[in-house]
Design a protein around this motif. Structure first.
Motif, PDB file in Angstrom:
ATOM      1  N   MET A  37      17.623   1.781  -7.612  1.00 35.33           N
ATOM      2  CA  MET A  37      16.425   1.714  -8.449  1.00 35.33           C
ATOM      3  C   MET A  37      15.411   2.732  -7.938  1.00 35.33           C
ATOM      4  O   MET A  37      15.536   3.246  -6.829  1.00 35.33           O
ATOM      5  CB  MET A  37      15.827   0.306  -8.455  1.00 35.33           C
ATOM      6  N   SER A  38      14.411   2.998  -8.766  1.00 34.19           N
ATOM      7  CA  SER A  38      13.388   3.971  -8.400  1.00 34.19           C
ATOM      8  C   SER A  38      12.449   3.413  -7.334  1.00 34.19           C
ATOM      9  O   SER A  38      12.413   2.195  -7.090  1.00 34.19           O
ATOM     10  CB  SER A  38      12.568   4.352  -9.636  1.00 34.19           C
TER      11      SER A  38
ATOM     12  N   LEU B 299       9.054  10.512   6.085  1.00 33.83           N
ATOM     13  CA  LEU B 299      10.459  10.896   6.167  1.00 33.83           C
ATOM     14  C   LEU B 299      10.647  12.390   6.407  1.00 33.83           C
ATOM     15  O   LEU B 299      11.734  12.826   6.793  1.00 33.83           O
ATOM     16  CB  LEU B 299      11.191  10.508   4.874  1.00 33.83           C
ATOM     17  N   GLY B 300       9.584  13.182   6.157  1.00 37.06           N
ATOM     18  CA  GLY B 300       9.709  14.618   6.262  1.00 37.06           C
ATOM     19  C   GLY B 300      10.491  15.219   5.113  1.00 37.06           C
ATOM     20  O   GLY B 300      11.189  16.232   5.275  1.00 37.06           O
TER      21      GLY B 300
ATOM     22  N   SER C   1       0.784  -1.235   0.000  1.00 35.27           N
ATOM     23  CA  SER C   1       0.000   0.000   0.000  1.00 35.27           C
ATOM     24  C   SER C   1       0.818   1.288   0.000  1.00 35.27           C
ATOM     25  O   SER C   1       0.285   2.351  -0.295  1.00 35.27           O
ATOM     26  CB  SER C   1      -0.919   0.018   1.226  1.00 35.27           C
ATOM     27  N   ILE C   2       2.096   1.223   0.332  1.00 27.59           N
ATOM     28  CA  ILE C   2       2.880   2.448   0.481  1.00 27.59           C
ATOM     29  C   ILE C   2       2.973   3.211  -0.844  1.00 27.59           C
ATOM     30  O   ILE C   2       3.124   2.612  -1.912  1.00 27.59           O
ATOM     31  CB  ILE C   2       4.305   2.129   1.018  1.00 27.59           C
ATOM     32  N   THR C   3       2.841   4.522  -0.781  1.00 24.84           N
ATOM     33  CA  THR C   3       3.013   5.373  -1.958  1.00 24.84           C
ATOM     34  C   THR C   3       4.219   6.280  -1.728  1.00 24.84           C
ATOM     35  O   THR C   3       4.663   6.472  -0.588  1.00 24.84           O
ATOM     36  CB  THR C   3       1.782   6.248  -2.214  1.00 24.84           C
ATOM     37  N   LEU C   4       4.737   6.813  -2.803  1.00 21.59           N
ATOM     38  CA  LEU C   4       5.873   7.722  -2.695  1.00 21.59           C
ATOM     39  C   LEU C   4       5.517   8.929  -1.834  1.00 21.59           C
ATOM     40  O   LEU C   4       6.308   9.369  -0.993  1.00 21.59           O
ATOM     41  CB  LEU C   4       6.312   8.181  -4.093  1.00 21.59           C
TER      42      LEU C   4
ATOM     43  N   ARG D 246      10.592  14.338  -4.422  1.00 20.85           N
ATOM     44  CA  ARG D 246      11.822  14.265  -5.218  1.00 20.85           C
ATOM     45  C   ARG D 246      13.008  13.835  -4.352  1.00 20.85           C
ATOM     46  O   ARG D 246      13.822  12.995  -4.770  1.00 20.85           O
ATOM     47  CB  ARG D 246      12.105  15.625  -5.857  1.00 20.85           C
ATOM     48  N   GLN D 247      13.101  14.388  -3.138  1.00 17.49           N
ATOM     49  CA  GLN D 247      14.179  13.989  -2.230  1.00 17.49           C
ATOM     50  C   GLN D 247      14.046  12.521  -1.841  1.00 17.49           C
ATOM     51  O   GLN D 247      15.043  11.791  -1.737  1.00 17.49           O
ATOM     52  CB  GLN D 247      14.154  14.866  -0.975  1.00 17.49           C
TER      53      GLN D 247
END
Length: 296
Positions: free
Chosen positions: A237-238, A220-221, A210-213, A225-226
């Motif tokens: 890898m991405s 992570l705060g 389920s995790i999204t970017l 992009r970071q």
């Protein structure tokens, strides 16, 4: 007669080890029992996990091979080593686990770089052996008992003593690579990057479905992009590709070890429809999920 195993949990203490000048950043040291399988996963670049099993039984799958785990088994899983642990339901494994990363060669141990006597090949052995499994002959349990005793006392010098004991554990481990020829005060706190690395690892290990970017970036705060750059730095890898790898690894194990239907597996690894899962699985493995289940 059952032995009482000492409990250890080091998460926030900042510990750097010196292995003949190579700096190892200890992210955590933990003890626990495996009552449920640990899903298939791999670690990021420069990250290693030392597993010592003082009691219990189970199975380790690593790089497509199956290994029996019995009391006294010790193994190391390094960068990109795909592995999974399955406990025996009636005799679950106890495990001491040390997770560390190798820091860049120009890292200096605070407050000053410590002197050392150059001895043959310890750093080289560690770096050239991303996976190793064998039976402990270095009395590891005595060292973990010593570490637990030292941490429980909370006396002056505890940080220094814990560092020294962990260095002894790592050195005794690496010594065994050649012997067994197996196959392939206020305490300083962790840096923010250390904590972020653990959050990233755990996201792909436990929340791949389920995790999204955007969600990971929020945890992570960081900006998305970071976060994307940090993931790429750790895994090469991405975010999208790492999440796919984690999902497909979990799917393959579910197909091989359970009676779940393809539709059920699709839902378990986070796909909205069986069709989306089937297309992704075929593209990743070069065959359909049904073919994969039959073939393997």
């Amino acid at each position: 007669m059952d032995i009482k195993l000492p409990s250890i949990n080091i998460e926030n203490m900042d510990i750097k080890l010196n292995l003949e000048g190579m700096v190892l950043n200890v992210l955590y040291v933990k003890f626990g029992y495996f009552y449920r399988p640990m899903p298939e996963h791999s670690h990021s670049h420069n990250s290693y996990e030392l597993h010592y099993i003082p009691a219990g039984q189970g199975i380790l799958y690593a790089q497509g091979e199956r290994y029996a785990i019995t009391p006294g088994t010790i193994y190391v899983t390094g960068p990109d080593i795909v592995h999974e642990q399955l406990p025996h339901p009636e005799d679950p494994m106890a495990e001491y686990c040390i997770f560390f990363e190798i820091l860049p060669s120009n890292s200096i141990l605070p407050p000053v770089k410590r002197s050392f006597v150059k001895e043959p090949a310890l750093p080289e052995l560690l770096l050239s052996t991303p996976f190793w499994i064998g039976t402990d002959n270095g009395n590891m349990l005595d060292l973990f008992q010593l570490l637990a005793d030292e941490l429980s006392l909370e006396q002056a010098g505890v940080h220094h003593m814990a560092t020294n004991i962990l260095e002894m554990i790592v050195i005794r481990l690496v010594r065994q690579y050649r012997q067994n020829h197996a196959p392939t005060q206020s305490l300083p706190l962790k840096t923010l990057d250390d904590s972020r690395l653990l959050m990233i690892e755990n996201s792909f290990l436990y929340h791949y479905d389920s995790i999204t970017l955007k969600q990971l970036a929020g945890q992570l705060g960081l900006s998305t992009r970071q976060t994307e750059r940090m993931v790429h730095k750790q895994y090469g890898m991405s975010f999208k590709d790492k999440k796919l790898q984690a999902r497909m690894g979990a799917a393959s194990r579910l197909l091989l070890t359970t009676d779940s239907s393809v539709s059920r597996v699709a839902a378990q690894v986070g796909y909205a429809t069986p069709e989306q899962f089937s297309n992704a699985f075929k593209k990743y493995f070069g065959m359909t999920a049904t073919q994969y289940k039959r073939k393997c």
